[in-house]
Design an enzyme around this catalytic site. Structure first.
Site, PDB file in Angstrom:
ATOM      1  N   ASP A 103     -27.349 -78.656  13.923  1.00  0.00           N
ATOM      2  CA  ASP A 103     -27.532 -78.223  15.003  1.00  0.00           C
ATOM      3  C   ASP A 103     -28.533 -78.906  16.037  1.00  0.00           C
ATOM      4  OD1 ASP A 103     -28.072 -75.767  16.892  1.00  0.00           O
ATOM      5  OD2 ASP A 103     -27.799 -74.602  15.086  1.00  0.00           O
ATOM      6  N   ASP A 205     -27.352 -76.314  20.993  1.00  0.00           N
ATOM      7  CA  ASP A 205     -27.966 -75.110  21.137  1.00  0.00           C
ATOM      8  C   ASP A 205     -28.329 -74.915  22.753  1.00  0.00           C
ATOM      9  OD1 ASP A 205     -29.632 -72.876  19.814  1.00  0.00           O
ATOM     10  OD2 ASP A 205     -31.254 -73.444  20.825  1.00  0.00           O
ATOM     11  N   GLU A 247     -23.216 -74.521  23.160  1.00  0.00           N
ATOM     12  CA  GLU A 247     -23.481 -73.296  23.124  1.00  0.00           C
ATOM     13  C   GLU A 247     -23.810 -72.867  24.439  1.00  0.00           C
ATOM     14  OE1 GLU A 247     -26.320 -69.417  21.293  1.00  0.00           O
ATOM     15  OE2 GLU A 247     -27.203 -71.371  21.793  1.00  0.00           O
ATOM     16  N   HIS A 320     -25.196 -66.544  13.624  1.00  0.00           N
ATOM     17  CA  HIS A 320     -26.580 -65.967  13.410  1.00  0.00           C
ATOM     18  C   HIS A 320     -27.207 -65.213  14.460  1.00  0.00           C
ATOM     19  CE1 HIS A 320     -27.096 -69.499  15.731  1.00  0.00           C
ATOM     20  NE2 HIS A 320     -28.376 -69.222  15.908  1.00  0.00           N
ATOM     21  N   ASP A 321     -26.547 -64.905  15.606  1.00  0.00           N
ATOM     22  CA  ASP A 321     -27.447 -64.096  16.487  1.00  0.00           C
ATOM     23  C   ASP A 321     -26.698 -63.098  16.822  1.00  0.00           C
ATOM     24  OD1 ASP A 321     -29.343 -66.420  17.024  1.00  0.00           O
ATOM     25  OD2 ASP A 321     -27.770 -67.309  18.434  1.00  0.00           O
TER      26      ASP A 321
END
Ligand code: GLC
Length: 548
Positions: A103, A205, A247, A320-321
């Protein structure tokens, strides 16, 4: 000549799996997941058939946003392990044919990063200009009224340098100044350093935020984003066989081609139009909206159709969000297993690279937060006051937390029925979902009709049938309110997929393009050997037949 799967890049052929390290597996009893814990569970992932793991951040971090706040980009967070243990993870995963995707969190660092410590101590420090500083307005007001994504003003004052720094997320996540070439050079160096350790790629990210024009107030997909990504490509990515997935909460069908078109700097984008269907325009995730099967499938069809000729999709319903997909789009009660199978079948047979989020392969669900004290996520606590001041009521806010909140994805992985779900011998950092005694890996894997078996079958189908990877996408029965019907075509072969996205039986007339005998690749209910005329699908039934 027949095209073979090996003509395609590995990241198109593979199935991905996301690990949230804090909650995956604890090996040393401190209640927090760690890298040796991940290594100890690699066989589970190899059996599942995944080709790569996207590892949420494992870098040194004060963990205010569970690692999305990095204090040292070249060190491993002490609770998670050491660099040696990380290297071992890369090697052990590679032995099982699994790549490790890191990430990359470079819109911001942690305020604990040495760069920020130096930057906030003196205007003369070279690192001062690694961050975004502005003067406040008269009366002690911040430079602008911009609010942070995790609540409160997006600017914080630092007396030592008599200036305010920008943080689009929390105050502990100061934005890096991408206008500074020295900062960019540091990032390129750091990326090469990880590549040299043998990683398989990067998930990037909130990557659209690196192109912001602060003074114009243009943050999302700012004017420099694609130039910066082109520079990253030239400096770091070009000529290397890496998976890259950005993302962006702002990317749209209009802009996606700039990231991944031919030729684009990245391979895939995580886009969120389908997620935002369930959000309110004003109160976002905290005033949830119903997402009907028709809304969901129309959004997916629009993206699949848009990327049909140029680009490649990153397929996901969970991360995860996000809430657990079976709770958001399926039925986490009586039809939990059937609805989870239907959603998985739909997603894995679309065109793109599918991502499984940890626990999805056994159908983990949301939990119920009775009050704010049951919530760990900083976003919820940071947003509460602002939402109340803007007129949202407490009960609706809690509905939003329970339907759309981020904690649902972060409860410990449910390995078995022993204390703390087999996640830890100690006190888990987050309480496991109370349903773990009946819903866990050991139990699901023992059931030949369980979800793990279904997901494994899907990853195996992907390996066996090039058409699932590279076949074109065509939607059918687009206005049917409950059934998602599509075909995937490649040369003379055709895959016909029907998925009932509801808990009621559904009827339909099979469209011409799907008619005929076929080999059953997926049949969640009765085995079918052909589709013709009027068909009745059982609740959550999914069918995929191969012709040719
Ligand atoms: C991304 C991450 C999220 C994080 C945020 C700030 O949206 O997925 O978990 O909180 O960026 O880094």
């Amino acid at each position: 000549m027949t095209a073979t799967l090996s003509d395609l890049p590995w990241w198109k052929r593979a199935t991905g799996y996301q690990i949230y390290p804090r909650s995956f597996m604890d090996s040393d009893g401190d209640g927090v997941g760690d890298i040796p814990g991940i290594v100890s569970r690699l066989d589970h992932l190899a059996d599942l058939g995944v080709g790569f793991i996207w590892l949420s951040p494992v870098y040194a971090s004060p963990q205010r946003d569970n690692g999305y706040d990095i204090s040292d980009y070249r060190a491993i967070h002490s609770e998670y392990g050491t660099l040696d243990e990380f290297d071992r993870l890369v090697a052990e995963a590679r032995d099982r044919g699994i790549g490790i995707v890191m990430d990359l969190v470079v819109n911001h660092s942690s305020s604990d990063h040495a760069w920020f410590q130096a930057a906030a101590a003196s205007r003369d420090a070279p690192e001062h200009d690694y961050y975004v500083w502005r003067q406040g307005r008269p009366g002690g007001l911040p430079p602008t009224d911009r609010q942070a994504i995790f609540g409160g003003p997006a600017w914080t004052y630092v007396g030592a340098v008599d200036a305010w720094y920008l943080h689009l997320f929390s105050p502990g996540q100061p934005d890096l100044n991408w206008d500074n070439p020295a900062l960019r050079a540091e990032i390129w160096d750091m990326m090469r350093w990880w590549i040299d350790r043998g990683i398989a790629g990067f998930r990037m990210d909130v990557i659209d935020l690196i192109g912001k024009d602060v003074d114009a107030g243009h943050f999302d997909e700012g004017p420099h984003v694609w130039d910066r990504l082109d520079e990253m490509h030239a400096q770091v990515l070009a000529g290397r066989d890496l998976l890259t997935v950005g993302e962006s909460w702002a990317v749209s069908r209009e802009t996606v081609g700039n990231y991944i078109g031919k030729p684009g700097p990245l391979a895939m984008m995580f886009h969120f139009d389908h997620v935002k269907l369930g959000w309110d325009d004003t109160f976002h995730k905290f005033r949830p909206r119903e997402v009907t099967p028709l809304m969901l499938k129309r959004e997916i069809i629009a993206w699949q159709t848009h990327l049909r000729d140029d680009g490649w999709d990153a397929l996901f319903l969970s991360n995860h969000d996000l809430p657990r997909q079976v709770s958001r789009y399926g039925d986490d009660g009586a039809d939990r297993v059937a609805s989870a199978k239907a959603l998985a079948t739909m997603l894995h047979l679309l065109r793109g690279t599918p991502f499984i989020y940890q626990g999805e392969e056994i159908g983990m669900t949301n939990f119920h937060a009775a009050s704010l004290s049951d919530v760990a996520d900083l976003e919820v606590h940071g947003q509460y006051d602002g939402m109340m001041a803007a007129g949202l009521d407490h009960a609706t806010f809690m509905d939003g937390v329970n339907l759309n909140g981020r904690d649902h994805a972060r409860t410990p992985m449910q390995w078995d029925a022993s204390a703390s779900a087999g996640f830890t011998d100690g006190v888990p950092w987050m309480t496991p979902n109370p349903n773990y005694p009946g819903l866990n890996v050991a139990r699901d894997r023992a059931d030949p009709d369980g979800l793990f078996a279904h997901y494994r079958a899907l990853t195996q189908l992907r390996r066996a049938h090039p058409l699932i990877v590279e076949g074109g996408f065509q939607a059918h029965l687009e206005d049917h309110p409950a059934v998602f019907a599509f075909t995937r075509g490649h040369r003379e072969k055709r895959l016909s997929v029907l998925v009932n996205l509801t808990g009621q039986p559904q009827s339909l007339t099979v469209p011409d393009a799907m008619c005929g005998a076929g080999k059953p690749l997926v049949c969640t209910h009765d085995t079918r050997h052909g589709l013709q005329g009027d068909v009745r699908l059982a609740p959550w039934e999914a069918v995929a037949l191969l012709r040719g």
